[in-house]
Design an enzyme around this catalytic site. Structure first.
Site, PDB file in Angstrom:
ATOM      1  N   SER A 119       0.828  -1.204   0.000  1.00 46.37           N
ATOM      2  CA  SER A 119       0.000   0.000   0.000  1.00 46.37           C
ATOM      3  C   SER A 119       0.861   1.252   0.000  1.00 46.37           C
ATOM      4  O   SER A 119       1.988   1.257   0.540  1.00 46.37           O
ATOM      5  CB  SER A 119      -0.859  -0.020   1.264  1.00 46.37           C
ATOM      6  OG  SER A 119      -1.473   1.231   1.466  1.00 46.37           O
ATOM      7  N   TYR A 143      -1.557  -0.283  10.414  1.00 44.38           N
ATOM      8  CA  TYR A 143      -1.901  -0.872   9.112  1.00 44.38           C
ATOM      9  C   TYR A 143      -0.719  -0.727   8.138  1.00 44.38           C
ATOM     10  O   TYR A 143      -0.263  -1.704   7.543  1.00 44.38           O
ATOM     11  CB  TYR A 143      -3.154  -0.202   8.533  1.00 44.38           C
ATOM     12  CG  TYR A 143      -3.379  -0.580   7.091  1.00 44.38           C
ATOM     13  CD1 TYR A 143      -3.844  -1.842   6.754  1.00 44.38           C
ATOM     14  CD2 TYR A 143      -3.065   0.314   6.056  1.00 44.38           C
ATOM     15  CE1 TYR A 143      -4.002  -2.205   5.427  1.00 44.38           C
ATOM     16  CE2 TYR A 143      -3.232  -0.042   4.731  1.00 44.38           C
ATOM     17  CZ  TYR A 143      -3.697  -1.305   4.419  1.00 44.38           C
ATOM     18  OH  TYR A 143      -3.842  -1.668   3.092  1.00 44.38           O
ATOM     19  N   LYS A 147       1.975  -3.611   6.459  1.00 44.83           N
ATOM     20  CA  LYS A 147       2.236  -3.818   5.030  1.00 44.83           C
ATOM     21  C   LYS A 147       3.744  -3.778   4.737  1.00 44.83           C
ATOM     22  O   LYS A 147       4.259  -4.557   3.944  1.00 44.83           O
ATOM     23  CB  LYS A 147       1.509  -2.751   4.201  1.00 44.83           C
ATOM     24  CG  LYS A 147       0.001  -2.930   4.192  1.00 44.83           C
ATOM     25  CD  LYS A 147      -0.378  -4.163   3.403  1.00 44.83           C
ATOM     26  CE  LYS A 147      -1.795  -4.610   3.628  1.00 44.83           C
ATOM     27  NZ  LYS A 147      -2.132  -5.844   2.938  1.00 44.83           N
TER      28      LYS A 147
HETATM   29  P1  NAD Z   1     -11.459  -6.270   0.973  1.00 39.42           P
HETATM   30  O1  NAD Z   1     -11.730  -6.155   2.440  1.00 39.42           O
HETATM   31  O2  NAD Z   1     -12.584  -6.028   0.039  1.00 39.42           O
HETATM   32  O3  NAD Z   1     -10.858  -7.696   0.647  1.00 39.42           O
HETATM   33  C1  NAD Z   1     -10.118  -8.464   1.560  1.00 39.42           C
HETATM   34  C2  NAD Z   1     -10.613  -9.893   1.451  1.00 39.42           C
HETATM   35  O4  NAD Z   1      -9.850 -10.695   2.344  1.00 39.42           O
HETATM   36  C3  NAD Z   1     -12.072 -10.035   1.856  1.00 39.42           C
HETATM   37  O5  NAD Z   1     -12.734 -10.901   0.960  1.00 39.42           O
HETATM   38  C4  NAD Z   1     -12.001 -10.626   3.268  1.00 39.42           C
HETATM   39  O6  NAD Z   1     -13.144 -11.423   3.563  1.00 39.42           O
HETATM   40  C5  NAD Z   1     -10.720 -11.437   3.190  1.00 39.42           C
HETATM   41  N1  NAD Z   1     -10.026 -11.591   4.467  1.00 39.42           N
HETATM   42  C6  NAD Z   1      -9.715 -10.633   5.372  1.00 39.42           C
HETATM   43  N2  NAD Z   1      -9.067 -11.171   6.427  1.00 39.42           N
HETATM   44  C7  NAD Z   1      -8.969 -12.504   6.163  1.00 39.42           C
HETATM   45  C8  NAD Z   1      -8.405 -13.605   6.873  1.00 39.42           C
HETATM   46  N3  NAD Z   1      -7.814 -13.446   8.064  1.00 39.42           N
HETATM   47  N4  NAD Z   1      -8.474 -14.827   6.326  1.00 39.42           N
HETATM   48  C9  NAD Z   1      -9.068 -15.013   5.114  1.00 39.42           C
HETATM   49  N5  NAD Z   1      -9.617 -14.018   4.403  1.00 39.42           N
HETATM   50  C10 NAD Z   1      -9.573 -12.783   4.917  1.00 39.42           C
HETATM   51  O7  NAD Z   1     -10.234  -5.316   0.667  1.00 39.42           O
HETATM   52  P2  NAD Z   1      -9.595  -4.883  -0.728  1.00 39.42           P
HETATM   53  O8  NAD Z   1      -9.832  -3.432  -0.899  1.00 39.42           O
HETATM   54  O9  NAD Z   1      -9.971  -5.810  -1.805  1.00 39.42           O
HETATM   55  O10 NAD Z   1      -8.050  -5.035  -0.357  1.00 39.42           O
HETATM   56  C11 NAD Z   1      -7.299  -6.176  -0.718  1.00 39.42           C
HETATM   57  C12 NAD Z   1      -5.866  -5.989  -0.268  1.00 39.42           C
HETATM   58  O11 NAD Z   1      -5.341  -4.801  -0.831  1.00 39.42           O
HETATM   59  C13 NAD Z   1      -5.685  -5.845   1.246  1.00 39.42           C
HETATM   60  O12 NAD Z   1      -4.504  -6.532   1.603  1.00 39.42           O
HETATM   61  C14 NAD Z   1      -5.521  -4.352   1.435  1.00 39.42           C
HETATM   62  O13 NAD Z   1      -4.763  -4.067   2.591  1.00 39.42           O
HETATM   63  C15 NAD Z   1      -4.786  -3.974   0.173  1.00 39.42           C
HETATM   64  N6  NAD Z   1      -4.958  -2.567  -0.222  1.00 39.42           N
HETATM   65  C16 NAD Z   1      -6.208  -2.085  -0.514  1.00 39.42           C
HETATM   66  C17 NAD Z   1      -6.351  -0.753  -0.907  1.00 39.42           C
HETATM   67  C18 NAD Z   1      -7.695  -0.166  -1.249  1.00 39.42           C
HETATM   68  O14 NAD Z   1      -7.781   1.065  -1.448  1.00 39.42           O
HETATM   69  N7  NAD Z   1      -8.770  -0.936  -1.335  1.00 39.42           N
HETATM   70  C19 NAD Z   1      -5.214   0.067  -1.014  1.00 39.42           C
HETATM   71  C20 NAD Z   1      -3.969  -0.471  -0.721  1.00 39.42           C
HETATM   72  C21 NAD Z   1      -3.848  -1.795  -0.338  1.00 39.42           C
HETATM   73  C1  WQD Z   2      -9.096  10.290   0.198  1.00 41.00           C
HETATM   74  C2  WQD Z   2      -9.196  11.792   0.477  1.00 41.00           C
HETATM   75  C3  WQD Z   2      -9.766  12.341   2.755  1.00 41.00           C
HETATM   76  C4  WQD Z   2     -13.907  10.868   2.621  1.00 41.00           C
HETATM   77  C5  WQD Z   2      -6.714   5.276   2.322  1.00 41.00           C
HETATM   78  C6  WQD Z   2      -5.721   4.597   3.228  1.00 41.00           C
HETATM   79  C7  WQD Z   2      -4.562   4.083   2.417  1.00 41.00           C
HETATM   80  C8  WQD Z   2      -5.049   3.185   1.265  1.00 41.00           C
HETATM   81  C9  WQD Z   2      -6.053   3.913   0.421  1.00 41.00           C
HETATM   82  C10 WQD Z   2      -5.227   0.893   1.989  1.00 41.00           C
HETATM   83  C11 WQD Z   2      -8.565  12.202   1.804  1.00 41.00           C
HETATM   84  C12 WQD Z   2     -10.838  12.805   1.797  1.00 41.00           C
HETATM   85  C13 WQD Z   2     -12.594  11.181   2.341  1.00 41.00           C
HETATM   86  C14 WQD Z   2     -14.875  11.928   2.722  1.00 41.00           C
HETATM   87  C15 WQD Z   2     -13.122  13.512   2.284  1.00 41.00           C
HETATM   88  N1  WQD Z   2      -5.741   2.020   1.746  1.00 41.00           N
HETATM   89  N2  WQD Z   2     -12.218  12.482   2.166  1.00 41.00           N
HETATM   90  N3  WQD Z   2     -14.432  13.200   2.554  1.00 41.00           N
HETATM   91  O1  WQD Z   2      -6.930   8.276   3.189  1.00 41.00           O
HETATM   92  O2  WQD Z   2      -6.043   8.715   0.849  1.00 41.00           O
HETATM   93  O3  WQD Z   2      -6.104   6.413   1.726  1.00 41.00           O
HETATM   94  O4  WQD Z   2      -7.133   4.360   1.285  1.00 41.00           O
HETATM   95  O5  WQD Z   2      -4.079   0.553   1.884  1.00 41.00           O
HETATM   96  O6  WQD Z   2      -3.747   3.379   3.301  1.00 41.00           O
HETATM   97  O7  WQD Z   2      -5.267   5.538   4.191  1.00 41.00           O
HETATM   98  O8  WQD Z   2      -8.217   7.494   1.134  1.00 41.00           O
HETATM   99  O9  WQD Z   2     -10.530   7.526   0.350  1.00 41.00           O
HETATM  100  O10 WQD Z   2     -10.091   7.701   2.833  1.00 41.00           O
HETATM  101  O11 WQD Z   2      -9.528   9.613   1.377  1.00 41.00           O
HETATM  102  O12 WQD Z   2     -12.783  14.693   2.150  1.00 41.00           O
HETATM  103  O13 WQD Z   2     -16.059  11.711   2.980  1.00 41.00           O
HETATM  104  O14 WQD Z   2     -10.588  12.122   0.584  1.00 41.00           O
HETATM  105  O15 WQD Z   2      -9.576  13.258   3.785  1.00 41.00           O
HETATM  106  O16 WQD Z   2      -7.984  13.456   1.623  1.00 41.00           O
HETATM  107  P1  WQD Z   2      -6.777   7.844   1.792  1.00 41.00           P
HETATM  108  P2  WQD Z   2      -9.668   8.023   1.443  1.00 41.00           P
END
Ligand code: NAD
Ligand code: WQD
Length: 326
Positions: A119, A143, A147
């Site tokens: 991430s 978190y 990662k």
């Molecule tokens: P999500 O929550 O939709 O998907 C995660 C999946 O993993 C779910 O289906 C959940 O049921 C499963 N899961 C969680 N814990 C588990 C466990 N202990 N055992 C088995 N299954 C488990 O999230 P996502 O947005 O699809 O994210 C996927 C990956 O990408 C995560 O590792 C997250 O940290 C990373 N990530 C997501 C974002 C984002 O913006 N969505 C950004 C950066 C990194």
């Molecule tokens: C985006 C911008 C908020 C909601 C997060 C995690 C990061 C990664 C991606 C997993 C920010 C603003 C939000 C609202 C707003 N996830 N905002 N009004 O914080 O950039 O990143 O998701 O790995 O680790 O921190 O994403 O979508 O929460 O916010 O103004 O109702 O929108 O303040 O500037 P962020 P976000």
């Protein structure tokens, strides 16, 4: 050959599963369905398992042997930054305990390739306008730390038993590749805006006094379908020699919160005049990826623009099913 996708029922995982299915690759999914539903996986076998449970490595190794798994794409993790601050040990147990079990099972079953969901959170609050993979990693919450430590653990396994790994550092993932695979959680900006509008409330903007052109925070929004394709590219690239392990996945283009809110208004035809609230703690003013390393090494570039991302999110939102409480 088959691919094991942990967390394959989730938001991003289900997109990768569908792409793999479409290209005819055998897939087996392991997911505990803690933040997803089984129907997102389609026809592929689904093993319901908490990968952080004490016995999980044995079950995972059995699944790998039974399905002759050749590579793992590892999504399963918890991802709520605020919750990770409240419950750090839970996050380390889930995200790092889960990863260790997956790696243990891979070593036992002789599986050598893994693509790992990292991430932009590993960078914390970077000073650079555009973040390179070699920029300082300094996560500011459990978190993000989980990662980054995950990347270090894989580095150690590479040294010890020849693991081949790629960490994809996703920036702000958004949109939907298919209407039934929208983001099921209301945790990020676009789903939060759509949720407020559905309730008849104004979208919220957390701070409009940042040092950016319109005063709101700038992020790099990457279409989830493009991100899914990056995983396929990374899996292919692991068959050759890679000069790096960690790769940003973003577009290199920033969009402000106001621009995103306006784009939702334009696509939906709804009045999205926001209410401005105080800054949210820990929000860097600007976080944009340098997307060049993955382009150079794997030929992958994400170019889908904000309007198309928002359009696809809106279309999936209307199609439902709506969010899952996590
Ligand atoms: P999500 O929550 O939709 O998907 C995660 C999946 O993993 C779910 O289906 C959940 O049921 C499963 N899961 C969680 N814990 C588990 C466990 N202990 N055992 C088995 N299954 C488990 O999230 P996502 O947005 O699809 O994210 C996927 C990956 O990408 C995560 O590792 C997250 O940290 C990373 N990530 C997501 C974002 C984002 O913006 N969505 C950004 C950066 C990194
Ligand atoms: C985006 C911008 C908020 C909601 C997060 C995690 C990061 C990664 C991606 C997993 C920010 C603003 C939000 C609202 C707003 N996830 N905002 N009004 O914080 O950039 O990143 O998701 O790995 O680790 O921190 O994403 O979508 O929460 O916010 O103004 O109702 O929108 O303040 O500037 P962020 P976000």
């Amino acid at each position: 050959m088959s691919v094991l996708v942990t967390g394959g029922a989730g938001y991003i995982g289900a997109h990768v599963v569908r792409l793999l299915q479409q290209e005819g690759t055998d897939v087996v999914v392991v997911d505990d369905l803690s933040s997803s539903i089984a129907s997102r996986v389609g026809e592929s076998p689904l093993v319901e398992l908490d990968i952080s449970a004490p016995d999980a490595e044995r079950v995972l190794a059995e699944v790998m042997r039974e399905h002759q798994v050749d590579a793992v794409i590892h999504f399963a993790a918890k991802k709520q930054v605020g919750e990770s601050v409240q419950r750090p040990l839970y996050y380390y147990r889930q995200n790092l305990g889960g990863l260790v079990n997956v790696l243990d099972a891979m070593e036992a079953a002789g599986v050598r390739k893994i693509i790992y969901s990292s991430s932009a959170a590993v960078y914390g609050e970077p000073e650079e306008a555009v973040v390179l993979e070699d920029s300082r990693t300094s996560p500011i919450n459990p978190y993000g730390r989980s990662k980054l430590v995950g990347e270090w653990i894989m580095e150690d396994c590479e040294r010890a038993w020849g693991l081949k790994w790629v960490a994809l550092r996703y920036f702000n993932v958004a949109g939907a590749g298919w209407d039934d695979l929208g983001d099921p959680a209301i945790m990020n900006l676009i789903p939060m805006v759509l949720d407020r509008l559905e309730r008849g409330e104004q979208p919220r903007v957390f701070g409009d006094d940042y040092p950016t052109p319109d005063g709101t925070c700038i992020r790099d929004y990457v279409h989830v379908r493009d991100l899914a394709e990056a995983h396929i590219a990374a899996m292919r690239a692991l068959d050759g020699e890679l000069s790096h392990h960690s790769y940003n996945v973003g577009t290199g283009q920033g969009a402000s919160v106001k621009q995103v809110v306006d784009a939702v208004g334009a696509v939906s035809g709804l009045d999205t005049t926001p209410v401005v609230e105080p800054r949210r703690a820990g929000d860097p003013p600007k976080l944009v990826a340098s997307p060049d390393r993955i382009a150079d090494d794997m030929g992958f570039r994400s170019s889908t623009g904000l309007d198309e991302i928002v359009e696809s999110a809106w279309s999936a939102w209307q199609a439902g099913p709506r969010h899952i409480d996590v």
